[in-house]
Design a protein around this motif. Sequence first.
Motif, PDB file in Angstrom:
ATOM      1  N   UNK A 187       0.868  -1.218   0.046  1.00 20.63           N
ATOM      2  CA  UNK A 187       0.007  -0.066   0.106  1.00 20.63           C
ATOM      3  C   UNK A 187       0.951   1.193  -0.207  1.00 20.63           C
ATOM      4  N   UNK A 188       1.819   1.193   0.768  1.00 23.84           N
ATOM      5  CA  UNK A 188       2.716   2.324   0.882  1.00 23.84           C
ATOM      6  C   UNK A 188       3.361   2.760  -0.249  1.00 23.84           C
ATOM      7  N   UNK A 189       4.033   1.597  -1.076  1.00 20.91           N
ATOM      8  CA  UNK A 189       4.697   1.833  -2.280  1.00 20.91           C
ATOM      9  C   UNK A 189       3.690   2.241  -3.540  1.00 20.91           C
ATOM     10  N   UNK A 190       2.389   1.889  -3.255  1.00 19.69           N
ATOM     11  CA  UNK A 190       1.623   2.333  -4.581  1.00 19.69           C
ATOM     12  C   UNK A 190       1.204   3.746  -4.616  1.00 19.69           C
ATOM     13  N   UNK A 191       2.033   4.503  -3.761  1.00 16.35           N
ATOM     14  CA  UNK A 191       1.920   6.007  -3.731  1.00 16.35           C
ATOM     15  C   UNK A 191       0.905   6.724  -2.910  1.00 16.35           C
TER      16      UNK A 191
END
Length: 384
Positions: A187-191
């Motif tokens: 979720x974090x790396x999805x922006x």
Amino acid sequence: MSRQDFLRRMPEAASAFSRRARLAERLHIDFFLLALLMILTLVGLTVLYSASGHHLPSVEKQATFFGIAYVTMFVVAQIPVDFMRRMAPFAYVGGVILLLAVTVFGNVAMGAQRWLQIGGFRFQPSEIMKLALPIAIAAYLSGRFLPPRFKHVMAVLGLIGVPTALIIEQPDLGTSILVATSGIMVLFFSGLLWRYIVAAVAVFLASLWPIWHFMLHDYQRQRVLTMLDPTQDPLGTGWNIIQSKTAIGSGGLSGKGWMEGTQSRLDFLPEGHTDFIIAVMSEEFGLLGVILLLVIYSLVIVRGLRIAVNSQNTFGRLLAASISSTFFVYVFVNMGMVSGMLPVVGVPLPLISQGGTAIVALFAGFGILMAISTEKKRVMTPQA
């Protein structure tokens, strides 16, 4: 070497590099990552032999698990990344079903119900969820416009919450943290927008009081109190941390030497072959040995993140970044709890601590990284 010789050999060097690249792509193997894992394997077996009291059968059993893990990694590396994406819902549902089965049929050991027994084979379904969850979330988000909208964020939190709650119920706080982290990293790396991150932190801080009083077991609260002051019960709950710190400090800069550690050899350090194995390594190889281990770990993490950056599609980027970041959390949590900076939550040191299912699951994750690193470009149409 003269300039003329250098220019003459350039085509040969380029051709050799091209052949190695084609071989790596054909076998779906990242040779640099493989070399790092083999070094960690040798380090793990070496330290385990000393930490287990020179018990050769323990080392042989661990070597067997490593053999199974390497085979698993090579097999997983051959699976097309797009096939992983399409199978993600089935992997997630299957993992949840296995976790539910643990609550009904699971084996109880040391007060926890975490294992399933099938014939002569025993395994922890929670280890499977460490991969099934990030694969499912990466598949869900990769087909949508990023950064994710609020409804998609809530859907992802729901996907994370179900297996995390089931694992906490076993109880297994350490593994539940790692499983939740693997999903949160996707979720974090999805922006993820900053307002969502700030809101999540605020909700977490506001939830600390009810979590402490109504969700944590007595022994889990005691672990937090022990972290803050292990001397309040030096012969009970504080024993492990005190002995661990003693072992780490006594190693000094270069250590006492392999198999010369007194804390583990004289049985002052419980669980020295599993959760607290880094204390054994610190005593025998000192600060320099731990720094070298951290360098190898860092190279593995950087390599995984580079695979994520170079991935040909969103699914691969999200999944590779999550696997690499979760591996970092493994190392951080274990070393933090052994050094008394974090509560003891039962997280092993990856590829060094003795274990079976955990090692196979880790290598399956590395197999996914290798599959992503050699995946050809695919174009996917996002959904609203």
